[in-house]
Design a protein around this motif. Structure first.
Motif, PDB file in Angstrom:
ATOM      1  N   PRO A   1      -5.057   8.726  -9.691  1.00 12.59           N
ATOM      2  CA  PRO A   1      -3.705   9.152 -10.052  1.00 12.59           C
ATOM      3  C   PRO A   1      -3.179   8.428 -11.286  1.00 12.59           C
ATOM      4  O   PRO A   1      -3.622   7.328 -11.612  1.00 12.59           O
ATOM      5  CB  PRO A   1      -2.863   8.760  -8.822  1.00 12.59           C
ATOM      6  N   GLY A   2      -2.210   9.059 -11.925  1.00 18.23           N
ATOM      7  CA  GLY A   2      -1.361   8.366 -12.902  1.00 18.23           C
ATOM      8  C   GLY A   2      -0.275   7.671 -12.087  1.00 18.23           C
ATOM      9  O   GLY A   2      -0.461   7.430 -10.887  1.00 18.23           O
TER      10      GLY A   2
ATOM     11  N   LEU B   1      -6.233   6.410 -12.921  1.00 12.12           N
ATOM     12  CA  LEU B   1      -6.562   6.778 -14.307  1.00 12.12           C
ATOM     13  C   LEU B   1      -6.702   5.507 -15.139  1.00 12.12           C
ATOM     14  O   LEU B   1      -7.355   5.501 -16.174  1.00 12.12           O
ATOM     15  CB  LEU B   1      -5.508   7.731 -14.885  1.00 12.12           C
TER      16      LEU B   1
ATOM     17  N   ARG C   1       2.486   2.208   4.082  1.00 12.42           N
ATOM     18  CA  ARG C   1       3.504   2.818   3.207  1.00 12.42           C
ATOM     19  C   ARG C   1       2.812   3.606   2.099  1.00 12.42           C
ATOM     20  O   ARG C   1       1.584   3.711   2.070  1.00 12.42           O
ATOM     21  CB  ARG C   1       4.424   1.745   2.610  1.00 12.42           C
ATOM     22  N   GLY C   2       3.617   4.162   1.198  1.00 13.39           N
ATOM     23  CA  GLY C   2       3.085   4.806  -0.010  1.00 13.39           C
ATOM     24  C   GLY C   2       2.108   5.941   0.265  1.00 13.39           C
ATOM     25  O   GLY C   2       2.238   6.681   1.245  1.00 13.39           O
TER      26      GLY C   2
ATOM     27  N   LEU D   1      -5.102  -5.202   9.595  1.00 14.47           N
ATOM     28  CA  LEU D   1      -6.297  -5.655   8.862  1.00 14.47           C
ATOM     29  C   LEU D   1      -5.959  -6.056   7.436  1.00 14.47           C
ATOM     30  O   LEU D   1      -5.323  -5.304   6.693  1.00 14.47           O
ATOM     31  CB  LEU D   1      -7.348  -4.515   8.818  1.00 14.47           C
TER      32      LEU D   1
ATOM     33  N   THR E   1      -9.343  -8.126   2.682  1.00 13.38           N
ATOM     34  CA  THR E   1     -10.043  -9.205   1.956  1.00 13.38           C
ATOM     35  C   THR E   1     -10.779 -10.147   2.915  1.00 13.38           C
ATOM     36  O   THR E   1     -11.510 -11.015   2.470  1.00 13.38           O
ATOM     37  CB  THR E   1      -9.073 -10.044   1.092  1.00 13.38           C
TER      38      THR E   1
ATOM     39  N   VAL F   1      -8.837  -7.296  -3.248  1.00 19.53           N
ATOM     40  CA  VAL F   1      -8.329  -6.144  -2.481  1.00 19.53           C
ATOM     41  C   VAL F   1      -8.926  -4.839  -3.030  1.00 19.53           C
ATOM     42  O   VAL F   1      -9.533  -4.066  -2.285  1.00 19.53           O
ATOM     43  CB  VAL F   1      -6.783  -6.064  -2.533  1.00 19.53           C
TER      44      VAL F   1
ATOM     45  N   VAL G   1       2.589   6.851  -9.600  1.00 18.16           N
ATOM     46  CA  VAL G   1       3.070   7.524  -8.386  1.00 18.16           C
ATOM     47  C   VAL G   1       4.320   6.774  -7.896  1.00 18.16           C
ATOM     48  O   VAL G   1       4.330   5.535  -7.892  1.00 18.16           O
ATOM     49  CB  VAL G   1       1.993   7.493  -7.275  1.00 18.16           C
TER      50      VAL G   1
ATOM     51  N   TYR H   1      -5.786  -5.189 -13.580  1.00 17.89           N
ATOM     52  CA  TYR H   1      -5.732  -4.011 -12.695  1.00 17.89           C
ATOM     53  C   TYR H   1      -6.744  -2.957 -13.144  1.00 17.89           C
ATOM     54  O   TYR H   1      -7.509  -2.426 -12.336  1.00 17.89           O
ATOM     55  CB  TYR H   1      -4.306  -3.445 -12.689  1.00 17.89           C
TER      56      TYR H   1
ATOM     57  N   ALA I   1      -3.576  -1.793   7.848  1.00 13.25           N
ATOM     58  CA  ALA I   1      -2.802  -2.545   6.838  1.00 13.25           C
ATOM     59  C   ALA I   1      -2.504  -3.916   7.433  1.00 13.25           C
ATOM     60  O   ALA I   1      -2.789  -4.162   8.613  1.00 13.25           O
ATOM     61  CB  ALA I   1      -1.503  -1.831   6.472  1.00 13.25           C
TER      62      ALA I   1
ATOM     63  N   GLY J   1      -4.439   0.628   3.885  1.00  9.62           N
ATOM     64  CA  GLY J   1      -3.156   0.652   3.163  1.00  9.62           C
ATOM     65  C   GLY J   1      -2.277   1.791   3.638  1.00  9.62           C
ATOM     66  O   GLY J   1      -1.662   2.498   2.845  1.00  9.62           O
TER      67      GLY J   1
ATOM     68  N   PHE K   1       5.148  -0.518  -7.547  1.00 10.59           N
ATOM     69  CA  PHE K   1       5.751  -1.094  -8.754  1.00 10.59           C
ATOM     70  C   PHE K   1       6.604  -2.323  -8.468  1.00 10.59           C
ATOM     71  O   PHE K   1       6.913  -3.073  -9.383  1.00 10.59           O
ATOM     72  CB  PHE K   1       6.537  -0.025  -9.517  1.00 10.59           C
TER      73      PHE K   1
ATOM     74  N   ILE L   1      -9.328   5.614  -3.615  1.00 10.78           N
ATOM     75  CA  ILE L   1      -8.172   5.824  -4.478  1.00 10.78           C
ATOM     76  C   ILE L   1      -8.322   4.822  -5.614  1.00 10.78           C
ATOM     77  O   ILE L   1      -8.048   3.627  -5.448  1.00 10.78           O
ATOM     78  CB  ILE L   1      -6.826   5.603  -3.745  1.00 10.78           C
TER      79      ILE L   1
HETATM   80  O1  NJP Z   1       1.076   1.365  -3.162  1.00  9.34           O
HETATM   81  P1  NJP Z   1       1.980   0.707  -2.019  1.00  9.34           P
HETATM   82  P2  NJP Z   1       0.532   2.856  -3.361  1.00  9.34           P
HETATM   83  N1  NJP Z   1      -5.275  -5.563   3.106  1.00  9.34           N
HETATM   84  O2  NJP Z   1       2.294  -0.652  -2.544  1.00  9.34           O
HETATM   85  C1  NJP Z   1      -1.813  -2.151   1.551  1.00  9.34           C
HETATM   86  C2  NJP Z   1      -3.396   3.184  -6.156  1.00  9.34           C
HETATM   87  N2  NJP Z   1      -2.597   3.696  -7.262  1.00  9.34           N
HETATM   88  O3  NJP Z   1       0.633   3.675  -2.145  1.00  9.34           O
HETATM   89  O4  NJP Z   1      -1.000  -4.804   3.931  1.00  9.34           O
HETATM   90  C3  NJP Z   1      -4.899  -4.402   3.647  1.00  9.34           C
HETATM   91  O5  NJP Z   1       3.077   1.597  -1.612  1.00  9.34           O
HETATM   92  C4  NJP Z   1      -0.310  -2.288   1.836  1.00  9.34           C
HETATM   93  O6  NJP Z   1      -0.057  -2.648   3.178  1.00  9.34           O
HETATM   94  P3  NJP Z   1       0.317  -4.152   3.710  1.00  9.34           P
HETATM   95  C5  NJP Z   1      -3.177   1.714  -5.859  1.00  9.34           C
HETATM   96  O7  NJP Z   1      -3.917   0.882  -6.728  1.00  9.34           O
HETATM   97  C6  NJP Z   1      -1.247   3.689  -7.200  1.00  9.34           C
HETATM   98  O8  NJP Z   1       1.095   3.378  -4.604  1.00  9.34           O
HETATM   99  O9  NJP Z   1       1.065  -3.893   4.963  1.00  9.34           O
HETATM  100  N3  NJP Z   1      -3.971  -3.598   3.127  1.00  9.34           N
HETATM  101  C7  NJP Z   1       0.161  -0.863   1.616  1.00  9.34           C
HETATM  102  O10 NJP Z   1       0.014  -0.103   2.789  1.00  9.34           O
HETATM  103  C8  NJP Z   1      -3.675   1.650  -4.434  1.00  9.34           C
HETATM  104  O11 NJP Z   1      -5.057   1.472  -4.404  1.00  9.34           O
HETATM  105  C9  NJP Z   1      -0.512   4.145  -8.297  1.00  9.34           C
HETATM  106  O12 NJP Z   1       1.111  -4.791   2.618  1.00  9.34           O
HETATM  107  C10 NJP Z   1      -3.407  -3.993   1.976  1.00  9.34           C
HETATM  108  C11 NJP Z   1      -0.786  -0.321   0.546  1.00  9.34           C
HETATM  109  O13 NJP Z   1      -1.902  -1.218   0.479  1.00  9.34           O
HETATM  110  C12 NJP Z   1      -3.311   3.021  -3.863  1.00  9.34           C
HETATM  111  O14 NJP Z   1      -3.048   3.853  -4.974  1.00  9.34           O
HETATM  112  C13 NJP Z   1      -1.170   4.611  -9.416  1.00  9.34           C
HETATM  113  C14 NJP Z   1      -3.734  -5.200   1.344  1.00  9.34           C
HETATM  114  C15 NJP Z   1      -0.126  -0.259  -0.821  1.00  9.34           C
HETATM  115  O15 NJP Z   1       0.952   0.599  -0.780  1.00  9.34           O
HETATM  116  C16 NJP Z   1      -2.096   3.024  -2.953  1.00  9.34           C
HETATM  117  O16 NJP Z   1      -1.003   2.486  -3.658  1.00  9.34           O
HETATM  118  C17 NJP Z   1      -2.543   4.585  -9.438  1.00  9.34           C
HETATM  119  C18 NJP Z   1      -4.718  -5.999   1.958  1.00  9.34           C
HETATM  120  N4  NJP Z   1      -5.093  -7.185   1.448  1.00  9.34           N
HETATM  121  C19 NJP Z   1      -3.251   4.145  -8.375  1.00  9.34           C
HETATM  122  N5  NJP Z   1      -2.989  -5.311   0.205  1.00  9.34           N
HETATM  123  C20 NJP Z   1       0.978   4.151  -8.308  1.00  9.34           C
HETATM  124  N6  NJP Z   1       1.670   3.942  -7.219  1.00  9.34           N
HETATM  125  O17 NJP Z   1       1.535   4.394  -9.403  1.00  9.34           O
HETATM  126  C21 NJP Z   1      -2.227  -4.209   0.139  1.00  9.34           C
HETATM  127  O18 NJP Z   1      -3.160   5.025 -10.545  1.00  9.34           O
HETATM  128  N7  NJP Z   1      -2.454  -3.416   1.202  1.00  9.34           N
END
Ligand code: NJP
Length: 264
Positions: free
Chosen positions: A187-188, A145, A17-18, A64, A67, A115, A190, A157, A38, A14, A195, A142
Protein backbone atom coordinates in the motif's frame (compact mmCIF):
# COMPACT_ATOMS: atom_id res chain seq x y z
CA UNK A 1 -10.54 -19.56 -7.13
CA UNK A 2 -11.65 -20.27 -3.56
CA UNK A 3 -15.17 -19.52 -2.37
CA UNK A 4 -15.57 -22.08 0.44
CA UNK A 5 -14.87 -19.87 3.45
CA UNK A 6 -16.46 -22.19 5.99
CA UNK A 7 -13.78 -23.85 8.15
CA UNK A 8 -11.08 -21.58 6.69
CA UNK A 9 -8.63 -20.52 9.40
CA UNK A 10 -6.86 -17.23 8.71
CA UNK A 11 -4.14 -16.02 11.08
CA UNK A 12 -3.57 -12.26 11.08
CA UNK A 13 -0.64 -10.63 12.87
CA UNK A 14 -1.11 -7.04 14.01
CA UNK A 15 -4.89 -7.55 14.27
CA UNK A 16 -5.48 -5.26 17.24
CA UNK A 17 -6.09 -2.22 15.03
CA UNK A 18 -5.62 -0.72 11.57
CA UNK A 19 -5.45 -2.85 8.45
CA UNK A 20 -5.18 -6.10 10.43
CA UNK A 21 -8.35 -5.39 12.39
CA UNK A 22 -10.35 -4.68 9.22
CA UNK A 23 -8.90 -7.77 7.53
CA UNK A 24 -10.14 -9.87 10.48
CA UNK A 25 -13.65 -8.38 10.10
CA UNK A 26 -13.59 -9.13 6.36
CA UNK A 27 -12.54 -12.76 6.89
CA UNK A 28 -15.37 -13.28 9.40
CA UNK A 29 -17.92 -11.51 7.17
CA UNK A 30 -17.15 -14.09 4.46
CA UNK A 31 -17.58 -16.98 6.92
CA UNK A 32 -13.93 -17.74 7.71
CA UNK A 33 -12.45 -17.96 11.20
CA UNK A 34 -9.93 -15.23 11.97
CA UNK A 35 -7.13 -15.84 14.47
CA UNK A 36 -6.09 -12.47 15.86
CA UNK A 37 -2.54 -11.87 17.04
CA UNK A 38 -0.96 -8.75 18.58
CA UNK A 39 0.76 -7.64 21.79
CA UNK A 40 -2.24 -5.83 23.25
CA UNK A 41 -4.55 -8.50 24.74
CA UNK A 42 -7.24 -5.99 25.72
CA UNK A 43 -7.50 -4.55 22.23
CA UNK A 44 -7.62 -8.03 20.69
CA UNK A 45 -10.48 -8.90 23.03
CA UNK A 46 -12.40 -5.77 22.00
CA UNK A 47 -11.88 -6.49 18.28
CA UNK A 48 -12.91 -10.10 18.79
CA UNK A 49 -16.12 -9.13 20.57
CA UNK A 50 -17.00 -6.59 17.86
CA UNK A 51 -16.46 -9.23 15.16
CA UNK A 52 -18.63 -11.74 17.03
CA UNK A 53 -21.39 -9.16 17.44
CA UNK A 54 -21.35 -8.17 13.78
CA UNK A 55 -20.81 -11.55 12.10
CA UNK A 56 -21.68 -14.27 14.62
CA UNK A 57 -18.20 -15.77 14.14
CA UNK A 58 -16.05 -16.16 17.26
CA UNK A 59 -12.42 -15.39 16.43
CA UNK A 60 -9.48 -16.90 18.29
CA UNK A 61 -7.16 -14.43 19.99
CA UNK A 62 -3.58 -14.90 21.16
CA UNK A 63 -1.25 -12.32 22.64
CA UNK A 64 1.98 -12.36 20.66
CA UNK A 65 5.02 -10.20 20.19
CA UNK A 66 6.29 -11.38 16.79
CA UNK A 67 9.86 -10.44 17.75
CA UNK A 68 9.95 -13.19 20.39
CA UNK A 69 10.95 -16.36 18.55
CA UNK A 70 10.04 -18.77 21.38
CA UNK A 71 6.69 -17.09 21.84
CA UNK A 72 5.98 -17.38 18.09
CA UNK A 73 6.66 -21.12 18.21
CA UNK A 74 4.51 -21.62 21.31
CA UNK A 75 1.57 -19.53 20.03
CA UNK A 76 1.51 -21.22 16.61
CA UNK A 77 1.47 -24.62 18.33
CA UNK A 78 -1.48 -23.43 20.42
CA UNK A 79 -3.24 -22.15 17.29
CA UNK A 80 -2.81 -25.52 15.67
CA UNK A 81 -4.22 -27.29 18.77
CA UNK A 82 -7.16 -24.93 19.29
CA UNK A 83 -8.10 -23.62 15.83
CA UNK A 84 -6.73 -26.40 13.62
CA UNK A 85 -4.32 -26.09 10.70
CA UNK A 86 -3.71 -22.60 9.32
CA UNK A 87 -5.11 -22.09 5.81
CA UNK A 88 -3.80 -18.56 5.39
CA UNK A 89 -1.30 -16.39 7.26
CA UNK A 90 -1.42 -12.62 6.86
CA UNK A 91 1.91 -11.15 7.99
CA UNK A 92 0.67 -7.66 8.73
CA UNK A 93 2.31 -6.57 12.04
CA UNK A 94 4.68 -3.72 11.39
CA UNK A 95 5.68 -0.18 12.19
CA UNK A 96 7.81 2.65 10.89
CA UNK A 97 9.76 5.59 12.21
CA UNK A 98 10.38 8.39 9.75
CA UNK A 99 13.74 10.02 10.44
CA UNK A 100 16.84 10.90 8.47
CA UNK A 101 19.85 8.58 8.46
CA UNK A 102 21.84 11.16 10.42
CA UNK A 103 19.17 11.71 13.07
CA UNK A 104 17.96 8.11 13.31
CA UNK A 105 19.30 5.69 15.87
CA UNK A 106 20.60 2.25 14.97
CA UNK A 107 18.28 0.88 17.67
CA UNK A 108 15.28 2.16 15.72
CA UNK A 109 16.57 0.51 12.55
CA UNK A 110 17.00 -2.80 14.41
CA UNK A 111 13.58 -2.56 16.05
CA UNK A 112 11.89 -2.04 12.66
CA UNK A 113 13.76 -5.00 11.15
CA UNK A 114 12.85 -7.15 14.17
CA UNK A 115 9.11 -6.65 13.62
CA UNK A 116 8.74 -5.96 9.89
CA UNK A 117 11.14 -8.60 8.59
CA UNK A 118 12.18 -11.11 11.26
CA UNK A 119 8.71 -11.21 12.84
CA UNK A 120 7.22 -12.12 9.46
CA UNK A 121 9.98 -14.67 8.82
CA UNK A 122 9.35 -16.33 12.20
CA UNK A 123 5.57 -16.57 11.67
CA UNK A 124 6.08 -17.87 8.13
CA UNK A 125 8.48 -20.56 9.33
CA UNK A 126 5.93 -21.54 11.98
CA UNK A 127 3.18 -22.32 9.42
CA UNK A 128 5.25 -23.78 6.59
CA UNK A 129 5.71 -27.39 7.81
CA UNK A 130 1.97 -27.95 8.17
CA UNK A 131 1.18 -26.21 4.88
CA UNK A 132 3.81 -28.33 3.12
CA UNK A 133 2.32 -31.49 4.56
CA UNK A 134 -1.19 -30.51 3.49
CA UNK A 135 0.06 -29.24 0.11
CA UNK A 136 -2.10 -26.19 0.60
CA UNK A 137 -1.90 -22.74 2.12
CA UNK A 138 -1.49 -19.04 1.47
CA UNK A 139 1.04 -16.65 2.97
CA UNK A 140 0.35 -12.95 2.47
CA UNK A 141 2.79 -10.18 3.35
CA UNK A 142 1.80 -6.59 3.93
CA UNK A 143 4.89 -4.85 2.62
CA UNK A 144 4.67 -1.32 1.20
CA UNK A 145 5.27 0.79 -1.87
CA UNK A 146 8.17 2.02 0.29
CA UNK A 147 9.60 -1.43 -0.41
CA UNK A 148 9.81 -0.51 -4.08
CA UNK A 149 10.48 3.19 -3.98
CA UNK A 150 12.45 4.58 -1.04
CA UNK A 151 11.91 8.22 -0.13
CA UNK A 152 13.88 10.56 2.17
CA UNK A 153 13.45 10.04 5.93
CA UNK A 154 12.30 6.47 5.50
CA UNK A 155 15.61 4.73 4.88
CA UNK A 156 15.13 2.29 7.78
CA UNK A 157 11.45 1.59 7.12
CA UNK A 158 12.01 1.29 3.35
CA UNK A 159 14.94 -1.05 3.92
CA UNK A 160 12.74 -3.38 6.01
CA UNK A 161 10.06 -3.45 3.32
CA UNK A 162 12.59 -3.93 0.47
CA UNK A 163 13.92 -6.86 2.50
CA UNK A 164 10.43 -8.25 3.08
CA UNK A 165 9.68 -8.10 -0.66
CA UNK A 166 12.94 -9.92 -1.40
CA UNK A 167 12.07 -12.55 1.19
CA UNK A 168 8.59 -13.07 -0.27
CA UNK A 169 9.87 -13.30 -3.85
CA UNK A 170 12.46 -15.91 -2.91
CA UNK A 171 9.95 -17.88 -0.85
CA UNK A 172 7.46 -17.92 -3.73
CA UNK A 173 9.99 -19.63 -5.98
CA UNK A 174 10.97 -22.10 -3.24
CA UNK A 175 7.29 -23.03 -2.94
CA UNK A 176 6.76 -23.60 -6.66
CA UNK A 177 4.33 -26.50 -7.21
CA UNK A 178 3.87 -26.96 -3.45
CA UNK A 179 0.22 -25.85 -3.44
CA UNK A 180 1.19 -22.88 -1.21
CA UNK A 181 0.60 -19.37 -2.57
CA UNK A 182 2.69 -16.33 -1.67
CA UNK A 183 1.25 -12.84 -2.18
CA UNK A 184 2.35 -9.33 -1.30
CA UNK A 185 0.24 -6.23 -0.74
CA UNK A 186 2.07 -2.92 -1.19
CA UNK A 187 0.00 0.00 0.00
CA UNK A 188 0.76 3.69 -0.20
CA UNK A 189 -0.26 5.77 2.84
CA UNK A 190 -3.25 4.30 4.72
CA UNK A 191 -5.32 6.21 7.30
CA UNK A 192 -4.37 4.29 10.49
CA UNK A 193 -2.55 4.81 13.80
CA UNK A 194 0.66 3.84 12.01
CA UNK A 195 1.48 7.53 11.71
CA UNK A 196 1.31 8.17 15.48
CA UNK A 197 4.70 6.43 15.68
CA UNK A 198 6.00 6.95 12.15
CA UNK A 199 5.36 10.65 11.77
CA UNK A 200 5.66 12.30 15.18
CA UNK A 201 5.49 15.85 13.75
CA UNK A 202 2.34 15.16 11.69
CA UNK A 203 4.04 16.79 8.69
CA UNK A 204 3.82 13.77 6.38
CA UNK A 205 0.18 13.07 7.26
CA UNK A 206 -0.72 16.66 6.42
CA UNK A 207 1.14 16.48 3.10
CA UNK A 208 -0.40 13.21 1.91
CA UNK A 209 -3.86 13.53 3.47
CA UNK A 210 -5.57 13.66 0.07
CA UNK A 211 -3.87 10.44 -1.08
CA UNK A 212 -4.56 8.40 2.06
CA UNK A 213 -6.21 5.03 1.52
CA UNK A 214 -9.10 3.80 3.62
CA UNK A 215 -7.91 0.80 5.73
CA UNK A 216 -11.22 -0.97 5.19
CA UNK A 217 -10.71 -0.90 1.41
CA UNK A 218 -7.11 -2.10 1.75
CA UNK A 219 -8.39 -4.99 3.91
CA UNK A 220 -10.99 -5.85 1.27
CA UNK A 221 -8.37 -6.11 -1.48
CA UNK A 222 -6.16 -8.08 0.85
CA UNK A 223 -8.79 -10.64 1.76
CA UNK A 224 -9.81 -10.93 -1.92
CA UNK A 225 -6.37 -12.47 -2.46
CA UNK A 226 -7.40 -15.52 -0.45
CA UNK A 227 -10.22 -16.13 -2.93
CA UNK A 228 -8.11 -15.31 -5.96
CA UNK A 229 -4.37 -15.54 -5.27
CA UNK A 230 -2.15 -13.05 -7.08
CA UNK A 231 1.54 -12.39 -6.87
CA UNK A 232 1.22 -8.75 -5.85
CA UNK A 233 -1.30 -5.98 -5.28
CA UNK A 234 -0.15 -2.35 -5.36
CA UNK A 235 -2.48 0.27 -3.91
CA UNK A 236 -3.45 2.70 -5.22
CA UNK A 237 -2.88 1.49 -8.75
CA UNK A 238 -1.35 4.77 -9.93
CA UNK A 239 1.27 4.79 -7.15
CA UNK A 240 2.17 1.23 -8.13
CA UNK A 241 2.67 2.49 -11.68
CA UNK A 242 4.94 5.25 -10.33
CA UNK A 243 7.04 2.63 -8.50
CA UNK A 244 7.32 0.62 -11.73
CA UNK A 245 8.47 3.70 -13.62
CA UNK A 246 11.06 4.33 -10.90
CA UNK A 247 12.41 0.79 -11.23
CA UNK A 248 12.77 1.24 -14.99
CA UNK A 249 14.14 4.80 -14.97
CA UNK A 250 15.31 5.67 -11.43
CA UNK A 251 17.48 8.68 -12.35
CA UNK A 252 14.92 10.19 -14.66
CA UNK A 253 12.05 9.64 -12.20
CA UNK A 254 14.02 11.32 -9.39
CA UNK A 255 14.92 14.22 -11.67
CA UNK A 256 11.34 14.78 -12.87
CA UNK A 257 9.31 13.90 -9.76
CA UNK A 258 11.91 14.11 -6.98
CA UNK A 259 10.14 16.91 -5.10
CA UNK A 260 7.05 14.67 -4.81
CA UNK A 261 9.14 12.21 -2.79
CA UNK A 262 10.03 14.81 -0.16
CA UNK A 263 6.81 14.81 1.86
CA UNK A 264 8.22 13.77 5.25
O1 NJP B 1 -0.61 0.13 11.43
P1 NJP B 1 -1.21 0.17 12.91
P2 NJP B 1 -1.25 -0.32 10.03
N1 NJP B 1 4.29 -7.94 17.63
O2 NJP B 1 -0.17 0.90 13.70
C1 NJP B 1 0.93 -4.68 15.59
C2 NJP B 1 1.98 -1.58 6.67
N2 NJP B 1 1.77 -0.32 5.96
O3 NJP B 1 -2.48 -1.11 10.19
O4 NJP B 1 1.13 -5.28 19.20
C3 NJP B 1 3.03 -8.12 17.25
O5 NJP B 1 -2.59 0.65 12.93
C4 NJP B 1 0.10 -3.70 16.43
O6 NJP B 1 -0.46 -4.32 17.57
P3 NJP B 1 0.11 -4.20 19.10
C5 NJP B 1 2.73 -1.44 7.98
O7 NJP B 1 4.12 -1.36 7.79
C6 NJP B 1 1.04 0.67 6.52
O8 NJP B 1 -1.28 0.84 9.15
O9 NJP B 1 -1.09 -4.46 19.93
N3 NJP B 1 2.25 -7.17 16.73
C7 NJP B 1 -1.02 -3.36 15.46
O10 NJP B 1 -2.06 -4.30 15.55
C8 NJP B 1 2.31 -2.72 8.67
O11 NJP B 1 3.13 -3.77 8.29
C9 NJP B 1 0.90 1.88 5.83
O12 NJP B 1 0.69 -2.83 19.23
C10 NJP B 1 2.81 -5.96 16.56
C11 NJP B 1 -0.36 -3.46 14.09
O13 NJP B 1 0.88 -4.17 14.27
C12 NJP B 1 0.89 -2.95 8.16
O14 NJP B 1 0.74 -2.14 7.01
C13 NJP B 1 1.49 2.04 4.59
C14 NJP B 1 4.13 -5.68 16.93
C15 NJP B 1 -0.05 -2.09 13.50
O15 NJP B 1 -1.22 -1.39 13.32
C16 NJP B 1 -0.21 -2.60 9.15
O16 NJP B 1 -0.05 -1.26 9.54
C17 NJP B 1 2.23 1.00 4.08
C18 NJP B 1 4.88 -6.73 17.48
N4 NJP B 1 6.15 -6.56 17.89
C19 NJP B 1 2.36 -0.16 4.74
N5 NJP B 1 4.40 -4.37 16.63
C20 NJP B 1 0.12 3.02 6.39
N6 NJP B 1 -0.64 2.88 7.44
O17 NJP B 1 0.22 4.12 5.79
C21 NJP B 1 3.28 -3.87 16.09
O18 NJP B 1 2.81 1.19 2.88
N7 NJP B 1 2.31 -4.81 16.05
Amino acid sequence: MRTDWKNLTVVITGASRGIGQYAAFEVAKRGGTPVLLARSGEKLQAVSEAIKKETGITPFTFKLDVTNEQEVERVFNEISDEAGPVDALINNAGFGIFESVEEGSLDNFRAMFDVNLYGAVACTKAVLPQMRKRRSGHIIFIASLAGKLATPKSSGYSATKHALLGFANSLRMELDHSGIHVSVVNPGPVRTDFFHTADSTGEYRKNVEKFMLDPEKVALRLVNLIEKPKREVNLPFWMGLGAKLYQLFPGLTEAVAGSQFKKK
